[in-house]
Design a protein around this motif. Sequence first.
Motif, PDB file in Angstrom:
ATOM      1  N   UNK A 146       0.831  -1.205   0.000  1.00 59.99           N
ATOM      2  CA  UNK A 146       0.000   0.000   0.000  1.00 59.99           C
ATOM      3  C   UNK A 146       0.865   1.253   0.000  1.00 59.99           C
ATOM      4  N   UNK A 147       1.973   1.206   0.711  1.00 58.07           N
ATOM      5  CA  UNK A 147       2.887   2.342   0.713  1.00 58.07           C
ATOM      6  C   UNK A 147       3.519   2.528  -0.664  1.00 58.07           C
ATOM      7  N   UNK A 148       3.875   1.427  -1.319  1.00 64.31           N
ATOM      8  CA  UNK A 148       4.433   1.519  -2.673  1.00 64.31           C
ATOM      9  C   UNK A 148       3.445   2.193  -3.618  1.00 64.31           C
ATOM     10  N   UNK A 149       2.190   1.849  -3.493  1.00 57.20           N
ATOM     11  CA  UNK A 149       1.154   2.491  -4.297  1.00 57.20           C
ATOM     12  C   UNK A 149       1.050   3.977  -3.949  1.00 57.20           C
ATOM     13  N   UNK A 150       1.080   4.278  -2.663  1.00 56.87           N
ATOM     14  CA  UNK A 150       0.908   5.656  -2.193  1.00 56.87           C
ATOM     15  C   UNK A 150       1.968   6.596  -2.750  1.00 56.87           C
ATOM     16  N   UNK A 151       3.228   6.126  -2.815  1.00 62.45           N
ATOM     17  CA  UNK A 151       4.320   7.012  -3.247  1.00 62.45           C
ATOM     18  C   UNK A 151       4.630   6.838  -4.736  1.00 62.45           C
ATOM     19  N   UNK A 152       3.757   6.161  -5.460  1.00 59.76           N
ATOM     20  CA  UNK A 152       3.919   5.990  -6.898  1.00 59.76           C
ATOM     21  C   UNK A 152       5.261   5.327  -7.234  1.00 59.76           C
TER      22      UNK A 152
END
Length: 276
Positions: A146-152
């Motif tokens: 989810x963090x990977x998605x959040x920071x593109x």
Amino acid sequence: MQRFVKIFGQQTCKVIGMIHVDALPGTPRYTGNWKQTIEKAIYEANLYKKHQLDAVLIENMHDIPYIPERLLGPEIVACMTRLGQAVREVIPKETPCGVQVLACGNKQALAIAKASQLQFIRSEGFVFGHVADEGYTDACAGDLLRYRKLIDAEDVLIFTDLKKKHSSHAITADVSLLETAHAAEFFLTDGIIITGTATGHAASPEDLQQLSGRVKVPLLIGSGVTKENIASYYKQAQAVIIGSHFKRNGSWLEEISEQAVEDFMRQIRELRQGFE
């Protein structure tokens, strides 16, 4: 597997060279040598470039004793980002570079990779909890992706250790290596790392054979690979991560040995010619 091939290409058994950066500011072994730390990382990156390694991975190995992820300070992220940028500027753009932050600094590694334009991270504690020498490590896959998605940063691959070294796995003793691998695959890992029980200890070829052909994601060997045993991993592993073997006396604490790098890459070339 497609994500791996897009970054690393098709060839079997890529060689990923470790850069164990000197102890960072704020850690017990730091000696005030920040400029020298950057220069040393650049030197080792140039050495790997000279000998045409397939990828490079930087890691804060000398920051002992390690602390849990929640205690890692912003200085570690800042310094590893600077080192990541320095290495990325040396290594050809078509050669993948990655980062690992100990211990279990997986979000931090993703942020560093994003800022430094690195292509992968090595993640600990991806699935199942275990007790490591720095304390309890909980599973992080859901939060991390989810963090990977959040920071593109979805173009950054996440390679994940199974049954992390320097750890007790008594609480998951009823979960086999294959079941752990399937869990990591189900939780969307980009690659599975198999290790021995400690840094520099060889991973069991039987562990690799147990997983080979039974998971769809790449398999990487993460410890104990040498020019003497590489043949036992070569055919089934998509990559090997080499750290200790490239150091004097085979110890991660020592300086890098160009002769060791040259000898290993000669062995790899011979294996590649034999399997063509």
